[in-house]
Design an enzyme around this catalytic site. Structure first.
Site, short mmCIF file in Angstrom:
data_model
loop_
_atom_site.label_atom_id
_atom_site.label_comp_id
_atom_site.label_asym_id
_atom_site.label_seq_id
_atom_site.Cartn_x
_atom_site.Cartn_y
_atom_site.Cartn_z
N CYS A 1 11.25 19.01 -12.71
CA CYS A 1 12.14 18.29 -13.62
C CYS A 1 11.37 17.79 -14.85
O CYS A 1 11.01 18.59 -15.71
CB CYS A 1 12.85 17.16 -12.89
SG CYS A 1 14.34 16.58 -13.76
N HIS B 1 14.70 19.12 -7.53
CA HIS B 1 14.08 18.10 -6.70
C HIS B 1 14.26 18.48 -5.23
O HIS B 1 15.25 19.11 -4.86
CB HIS B 1 14.72 16.73 -6.94
CG HIS B 1 14.51 16.18 -8.31
ND1 HIS B 1 13.30 15.71 -8.74
CD2 HIS B 1 15.37 16.04 -9.35
CE1 HIS B 1 13.41 15.28 -9.98
NE2 HIS B 1 14.66 15.48 -10.38
#
Length: 830
Positions: free
Chosen positions: A675, A769
């Protein structure tokens, strides 16, 4: 109680009952009544009055000066704020008055008595009667007196005090009189540095529930205060009122902490009775129902304020004071008995609060969830407000705190946004991003967020009630400590939440950091009587040793507080559960390591988000995970990990400052970015809408040929993707960024062909994630890295998860706490 007269006697006569038999919702007084000791003070004042017959109201200005830290000449006390409101129009050099309506009727009467022409500024029902400061400013002509209530009476709406002060500063030719009769219920006031054109009126009798005493005061520019004082009749403040006000300003203890919960409960019940309820931050609600509703309720011996004589309102509107839960229930029952039921028994609720952050509330809440599940109960977790950069995405694409996702797993439930209705994600430039019921609603600075809390409380209460209606029991988690007196007024996550849920509260203390019993006592001393009634007992957490050594301390706590220490929970070194919803890095899983391990360097960013992405690597025997804060810590790692970030621009600057930017650019090993880590690996990071930072464009590490642009719409979803070799991966996305290649590079696509990452010979970057949570992918990834380094693949799977740890912790709780007694307290039968 020191009662008002007049109207109540008349209404009781109309209702055909004695005044004491009338349930009066028409007068907006504090539901707890006058503060303890006021009646005795008033009775004792008679001796002083006989000895010193002349009142000394001037001394009250000195007391107000101490309370507000302003000069005494800025204050003038009078026979109620109404007397002072009547003097102001006579004292000011203005041509007319502009009155915000609907509003207190005495505003116009005072201006008419001073022969001052009156204009009105009507609030729009289509705007929920909320004052629009820009529209008000456009109506100003100069040399007028603007009068408005803040909170407004009868709507209860408020504007931030700073907004009104700024309006006064921008229009120096206009005088502003702000009536703050109910401001103590909101905690916000425009009293501060004086402005030549600003006056504030305050009442002591609403908040302290003593209307018969007649005492209020005015604050403003000393020259104007002196001019008004010259118009005031002598001895307008009685000796009795002076004594009472002295007590109220110096000794009285009164709190509005419980009113938001009572107000929202009442508002929900009124809505269920088909009444339109307007937003309020005060101790009353404006409602619209059928014509003549006030008269119908009076026949049932319940008095509400008929608002038909307010400008802009009619006989459909009533104003209802917030009273006790029992009185509110009687009102709801009287409205429409067929549709409105008296509050049913609340879903049993257990709440873990702490003496401090990181006391272990999150872990213990998960343990109680598992314990209740084992005993056959349908249980769910709940945390009203969570400040965390570790978050999770629910199956329906909502964002909640990671700890609540773990607690949901302890209940064998899918994560649900109702379990964590408010998530605060801090960033350095813009305060915190506020996520409401899974979706971001904007960035708020602390003060702005505190003003919005009253509005958000309604959403929190609805989320809890909805979740609780589906389960046998709820395990709630507090935040920080209920003893933080600076936060009590706006609390929505500790004792106010406990009161709404009617929860049994356990106070958790961390004995490992020392001072746990002092923390118990100190926290207890800050609790109001109603808060203490919710507290069932204390839990000592993170103990190392023999619990019998603590017996004397526990007996002392019981003698001092009347509350027992219910158990001592041992330090759990190898538990592997997230400690708290914090950004503190902690590796908690001791594992027997191989003789040759992969050196994995995790870069510590200033705004790390979802640090738990790399927690699964801890359980691998051939990986040694370490934190790297500066270039001096970097060493020669086999693997470098860049975690997520809530502020990439700021973290890029930190990487430059600590020397890690250059070390990363010259590194020739394998890199992983998740991310924000992916974005840092790229060429540039653009934030044209200033979502995370004031920086427009940030130059990043330049390791990958990609650029990232932040979009206002946040991506929140669980995602499945496939690598070019057919390897399947999955995880969850939480990002505003959209990344594009600027040169040929292998992209990772999800099922719908969206780009969710990039892959090179020495870099794996993804928006997913939790990608390493899956055991087979994690082992495959590490074995490929081993073979790249000339090491044989290990091929043995390690299993990452919390099931065994949760079961073990639940069994430990059973051995240290009398669960049967706790179930009886919760009215649960196992």
């Amino acid at each position: 109680m020191i009662e008002h007269g007049g109207n109540k006697i008349l209404m009781a006569k109309q209702a055909g009952c004695r005044p004491e038999e009338l349930l009066d919702f028409s007068v907006n007084l504090h539901p707890d009544g006058p503060p303890e000791g006021l009646l005795a003070e008033c009775l004792g004042a008679f001796d002083s009055i006989q000895e010193y017959p002349e009142p000394h109201a001037e001394s009250l200005s000195s007391l107000a000066a101490v309370k507000w830290n302003r000069p005494a000449d800025d204050f003038l006390f009078g026979n109620g704020s109404s007397e002072l409101l009547g003097l102001v129009p006579r004292a000011l050099p203005v041509q007319d008055a502009l009155i915000v309506t609907p509003g207190y009727l005495e505003y116009e009467n005072a201006c008419r008595a001073a022969n001052l022409p009156v204009r009105t500024f009507p609030l729009a029902e289509t705007e929920e009667f909320q004052l629009n400061p820009e529209r008000l400013a456009a109506s100003l002509q100069g040399r007028e007196l603007v009068i408005l209530g803040n909170p407004n009476n009868p709507t209860g709406n408020t504007l931030p005090a700073n907004t009104l002060r700024q309006l006064a500063k921008e229009h120096p030719d206009t005088f502003f009189l702000l009536d703050e009769a109910f401001a103590d219920f909101t905690g916000d006031s425009s009293i501060g540095n004086t402005l030549p054109n600003l006056l504030v009126s305050r009442s002591l009798t609403k908040y302290y529930a003593c209307p018969g005493i007649r005492i209020g005061y005015l604050w403003g520019f000393p020259e104007i205060i002196a001019r008004i004082r010259e118009l005031q009749p002598p001895w307008s403040v009685s000796a009795l009122a002076t004594h009472a006000a002295t007590f109220l300003l110096t000794h009285a203890r009164q709190t509005a902490d419980g009113i938001p919960a009572l107000r929202e409960e009442l508002a929900n019940g009124l809505r269920a009775a088909d009444l339109k309820v307007y937003p309020s931050q005060a101790n009353f609600l404006l409602c619209r129902g059928e014509t003549g509703l006030a008269a119908k309720l009076l026949q049932k011996r319940i008095a509400v304020r008929d608002c038909s004589n307010y400008p802009g309102l009619d006989a459909r509107f009533i104003r209802v004071a917030v009273r006790s839960r029992e009185d509110n229930a009687r009102l709801l029952a009287a409205l429409t008995p067929k549709h409105v039921r008296l509050p049913k028994r609340k879903t049993p609720a257990l709440m873990l609060q702490g003496t401090c952050s990181n006391a272990g509330k999150s872990v213990l809440a998960a343990a109680f969830c598992r314990l209740l599940l084992q005993d056959g109960f349908s249980v769910a977790p709940f945390k009203a407000q969570n400040m965390a950069l570790n978050s999770f995405v629910t199956p329906d694409g909502g964002e909640i705190g990671r700890a609540q996702a773990v607690q949901a797993a302890a209940c064998h439930l899918a994560p649900d946004v109702r379990m964590n209705p408010i998530l605060l994600k801090p960033n350095s430039d813009l305060g915190s991003q506020v996520v409401l019921l899974g979706q971001p609603i904007g960035n708020f600075r602390v003060r702005d967020y505190f003003r919005k809390k009253a509005e958000l409380w309604h959403e929190v209460a609805l989320a809890y009630d909805s979740l609780a209606s589906e389960h046998d029991c709820i395990v709630l988690e507090g935040a920080g400590s209920p003893g933080e007196v600076n936060l009590k007024r706006s609390d929505i996550v500790n004792m106010n939440m406990a009161r709404h849920a009617d929860a049994t509260v356990l106070l958790v203390g961390d004995i490992d950091r020392g001072g746990v019993y002092a923390s118990f006592l100190g926290t207890y001393q800050t609790l109001e009587p109603w808060e203490r009634s919710l507290l069932h007992g204390f839990l000592v957490n993170k103990f190392r040793g023999d619990p019998s050594l603590l017996t004397d301390a526990h007996e002392y706590i019981l003698r001092t507080t009347g509350k027992p220490v219910l158990g001592v929970i041992d330090w759990q070194r190898d538990l592997g559960l997230p400690e708290e919803d914090s950004v503190n890095f902690a590796f908690t899983r001791p594992v027997e390591r191989d003789s040759r391990t992969l050196d994995a360097a995790l870069i510590a960013l200033g705004h790390t988000a979802n640090f738990t992405d790399f927690a699964p690597l801890e359980i691998e025997p051939d990986v040694r995970l370490r934190l790297v804060h500066t270039a001096a810590d970097f060493g020669t790692p086999d693997l470098v990990l860049l975690p997520g970030s809530k502020n990439v621009a700021a973290d890029m600057e930190v990487l430059h400052q600590n020397g890690l930017a250059e070390r990363l650019r010259s590194y020739h090993g394998f890199l992983v970015g998740i991310c924000g880590g992916l974005q840092l690996l790229g060429l540039s990071y653009e934030d044209p809408s200033h979502i995370e930072s004031f920086s427009q464009v940030t130059e990043c590490l330049g390791i990958l040929p990609i650029r990232t642009i932040l979009r206002p719409q946040k991506t929140l979803r669980q995602t499945h993707a496939v690598l070019s070799d057919g390897t399947k991966i999955h995880g969850y996305e939480i990002h505003h960024g959209e990344s594009f290649p600027t040169a040929p590079i292998e992209s990772i696509f999800d099922d719908s062909q969206r780009t969710v990452g990039f892959l090179t010979s020495n870099c794996f970057a993804t928006y997913l994630h939790g990608v390493f949570d899956e055991d087979s992918f994690r082992r495959s990834f590490l074995d490929r890295l081993r073979m790249r380094m000339g090491l044989p693949p290990r091929n043995t799977l390690s299993h990452y998860g919390f099931e065994e740890a949760l079961d073990r912790l639940a069994e430990h709780l059973r051995s240290r706490i009398d669960i049967s007694s706790l179930y009886r307290k919760l009215n649960l039968r196992s």
